[in-house]
Design a protein around this motif. Structure first.
Motif, PDB file in Angstrom:
ATOM      1  N   HIS A 138      -8.856   0.901  29.625  1.00  0.00           N
ATOM      2  CA  HIS A 138      -9.084   1.590  28.356  1.00  0.00           C
ATOM      3  C   HIS A 138      -7.818   2.330  27.929  1.00  0.00           C
ATOM      4  O   HIS A 138      -7.227   3.076  28.711  1.00  0.00           O
ATOM      5  CB  HIS A 138     -10.234   2.590  28.481  1.00  0.00           C
ATOM      6  CG  HIS A 138     -11.548   1.948  28.791  1.00  0.00           C
ATOM      7  ND1 HIS A 138     -12.304   1.296  27.846  1.00  0.00           N
ATOM      8  CD2 HIS A 138     -12.242   1.843  29.959  1.00  0.00           C
ATOM      9  CE1 HIS A 138     -13.406   0.834  28.391  1.00  0.00           C
ATOM     10  NE2 HIS A 138     -13.399   1.149  29.683  1.00  0.00           N
ATOM     11  N   VAL A 191      -7.560   7.659  24.200  1.00  0.00           N
ATOM     12  CA  VAL A 191      -8.047   7.928  22.846  1.00  0.00           C
ATOM     13  C   VAL A 191      -7.416   9.223  22.348  1.00  0.00           C
ATOM     14  O   VAL A 191      -7.494  10.251  23.022  1.00  0.00           O
ATOM     15  CB  VAL A 191      -9.586   8.062  22.838  1.00  0.00           C
ATOM     16  CG1 VAL A 191     -10.097   8.353  21.428  1.00  0.00           C
ATOM     17  CG2 VAL A 191     -10.219   6.788  23.391  1.00  0.00           C
ATOM     18  N   ALA A 249      -6.673  12.803  20.632  1.00  0.00           N
ATOM     19  CA  ALA A 249      -7.567  13.955  20.539  1.00  0.00           C
ATOM     20  C   ALA A 249      -8.290  13.988  19.205  1.00  0.00           C
ATOM     21  O   ALA A 249      -9.470  14.357  19.130  1.00  0.00           O
ATOM     22  CB  ALA A 249      -6.771  15.248  20.747  1.00  0.00           C
ATOM     23  N   ALA A 253      -9.363  11.605  17.468  1.00  0.00           N
ATOM     24  CA  ALA A 253     -10.481  10.658  17.450  1.00  0.00           C
ATOM     25  C   ALA A 253     -11.640  11.141  18.319  1.00  0.00           C
ATOM     26  O   ALA A 253     -12.759  10.671  18.162  1.00  0.00           O
ATOM     27  CB  ALA A 253     -10.009   9.285  17.933  1.00  0.00           C
ATOM     28  N   ARG A 254     -11.362  12.077  19.230  1.00  0.00           N
ATOM     29  CA  ARG A 254     -12.412  12.605  20.097  1.00  0.00           C
ATOM     30  C   ARG A 254     -13.003  13.914  19.587  1.00  0.00           C
ATOM     31  O   ARG A 254     -13.890  14.481  20.206  1.00  0.00           O
ATOM     32  CB  ARG A 254     -11.856  12.817  21.512  1.00  0.00           C
ATOM     33  CG  ARG A 254     -11.567  11.531  22.253  1.00  0.00           C
ATOM     34  CD  ARG A 254     -11.028  11.783  23.654  1.00  0.00           C
ATOM     35  NE  ARG A 254      -9.582  11.955  23.668  1.00  0.00           N
ATOM     36  CZ  ARG A 254      -8.964  13.091  23.956  1.00  0.00           C
ATOM     37  NH1 ARG A 254      -9.662  14.174  24.210  1.00  0.00           N
ATOM     38  NH2 ARG A 254      -7.653  13.157  23.967  1.00  0.00           N
ATOM     39  N   PHE A 255     -12.482  14.380  18.451  1.00  0.00           N
ATOM     40  CA  PHE A 255     -12.938  15.654  17.895  1.00  0.00           C
ATOM     41  C   PHE A 255     -14.040  15.421  16.876  1.00  0.00           C
ATOM     42  O   PHE A 255     -13.900  14.595  15.971  1.00  0.00           O
ATOM     43  CB  PHE A 255     -11.769  16.384  17.223  1.00  0.00           C
ATOM     44  CG  PHE A 255     -12.167  17.675  16.550  1.00  0.00           C
ATOM     45  CD1 PHE A 255     -12.595  18.755  17.296  1.00  0.00           C
ATOM     46  CD2 PHE A 255     -12.113  17.795  15.170  1.00  0.00           C
ATOM     47  CE1 PHE A 255     -12.966  19.940  16.690  1.00  0.00           C
ATOM     48  CE2 PHE A 255     -12.477  18.979  14.541  1.00  0.00           C
ATOM     49  CZ  PHE A 255     -12.901  20.055  15.302  1.00  0.00           C
ATOM     50  N   ILE A 256     -15.159  16.120  17.045  1.00  0.00           N
ATOM     51  CA  ILE A 256     -16.256  16.057  16.090  1.00  0.00           C
ATOM     52  C   ILE A 256     -16.180  17.315  15.234  1.00  0.00           C
ATOM     53  O   ILE A 256     -16.475  18.419  15.705  1.00  0.00           O
ATOM     54  CB  ILE A 256     -17.615  15.965  16.804  1.00  0.00           C
ATOM     55  CG1 ILE A 256     -17.639  14.727  17.708  1.00  0.00           C
ATOM     56  CG2 ILE A 256     -18.751  15.908  15.796  1.00  0.00           C
ATOM     57  CD1 ILE A 256     -18.874  14.630  18.565  1.00  0.00           C
TER      58      ILE A 256
END
Length: 330
Positions: free
Chosen positions: A198, A201, A203, A205-208
């Motif tokens: 993998h 990713v 950060a 793209a991992r933040f909501i």
């Protein structure tokens, strides 16, 4: 006595997600592929997104079954349902070299034509499995099952079922979300297994991002909401643009900001609140909220624009006033 040190697991060949679809599509009948670091559903998403997929892939749902026999029955049921769904577009040839093919196909066609899955439970499972695979897809169906990497008792029947399917001509994929221990029953599928590589990713793209509840037309509300969200003491206390129950009759008023934990309401007033009618309506709302147990703080939009930190300190002071056990001299 010190416990024995377990050796590090052997290094395994790696495969990138972009290569998975091609690798699965090239599996021949009877071949098996084990993938570590990827669950069944995520693999299914990758395969579904592949525009060049020319072979059918069936994602097996067998997690709730505890015996190999039950899993094989589920697989046969699924294949029969799939054959019914694909009727009358069946592959023309029956199972290769099977004397049963013609009679099975005639009986299966009658069942499918009547809207019934072509399952014949009195037939040997090996024959029924071969016939179903043959009519569904000319190039064969790839069977994908998820293997629990942390529960050997649950993993064993799934592994045995996949071995049975591969031994009777199907291409199979064992998907393990993480690396299992080098203990039975896992070594049976770890030989030749690939680890899915993998890419990191970012950060962002991992933040909501939090969803703003401030009124879209109020810059003051959005600024105050953002400032409260970033304040270590006040973050998470206030909800914006929210109805607050008032009165014993079940009514409610919508407020700009409410802290339910300490029963504080903050209203942000623009120029329209200076008219006599609006001023009177605001005072009545303040009365209803006060009787309902809420302390109301009103701050003008001009104050937010001129000195946002001062506005936030006013809110902090009122929250501390209502918070039980707070030192009000701070």
């Amino acid at each position: 006595m010190p416990s024995p040190v377990r050796p590090d697991p052997p290094a395994r060949p790696q495969i990138a997600p972009a290569e998975l679809a091609d690798r699965v599509q090239r599996l021949a009948g009877g071949e098996r592929l084990s993938l570590i670091g990827l669950g069944r559903d995520r693999l299914g998403e990758i395969l579904a997104a592949d525009g060049d997929g020319l072979r059918g892939v069936l994602l097996l749902a067998v997690e709730d079954l505890s015996t190999t026999a039950a899993i094989l029955e589920r697989i046969l049921d699924d294949l029969a349902d799939l054959a019914l769904a694909r009727w009358p577009h069946w592959h023309e040839a029956g199972a290769s070299g099977s004397a049963l093919s013609a009679s099975w196909r005639d009986s299966a066609a009658r069942r499918a034509g009547a809207g019934r899955p072509p399952r014949f439970r009195r037939l040997p499972a090996t024959l029924e499995f071969a016939e179903l695979l043959a009519v569904i897809d000319a190039s064969g169906v790839v069977l994908v099952a998820e293997v629990d990497p942390a529960a050997p008792v649950r993993a064993a029947p799934v592994i045995e079922a996949l071995e049975w399917c591969a031994g009777h001509g199907a291409a199979v994929v064992a998907a393990l979300p993480s690396a299992p221990p080098e203990e039975p029953p896992y070594p049976r599928i770890l030989y030749g297994a690939h680890e899915v590589r993998h890419a990191p990713v970012p950060a962002a793209a991992r933040f909501i991002a939090p969803r703003s509840r401030a009124h879209h037309a109020s810059l003051a509300e959005r600024r105050v909401e953002a400032a409260l969200h970033g304040d270590p003491e006040l973050a998470g206390l206030f909800a914006g643009n929210t109805p607050v129950p008032v009165g014993a009759w079940g009514g409610s008023v919508r407020v700009d900001l409410v802290c339910r934990a300490h029963r504080v309401v903050v209203e942000l007033d623009g120029p329209e609140h200076r008219t006599p009618q609006k001023f009177a309506e605001d005072r009545h709302r303040d009365y209803e909220l006060l009787v309902a147990g809420y302390l109301v703080l009103r701050i003008t939009n001009d104050e937010v624009e001129a000195d946002l930190p001062r506005a936030i300190e006013k809110i902090r002071a009122v929250v501390r006033l209502r918070a039980p056990g707070e030192d009000r001299t701070r």
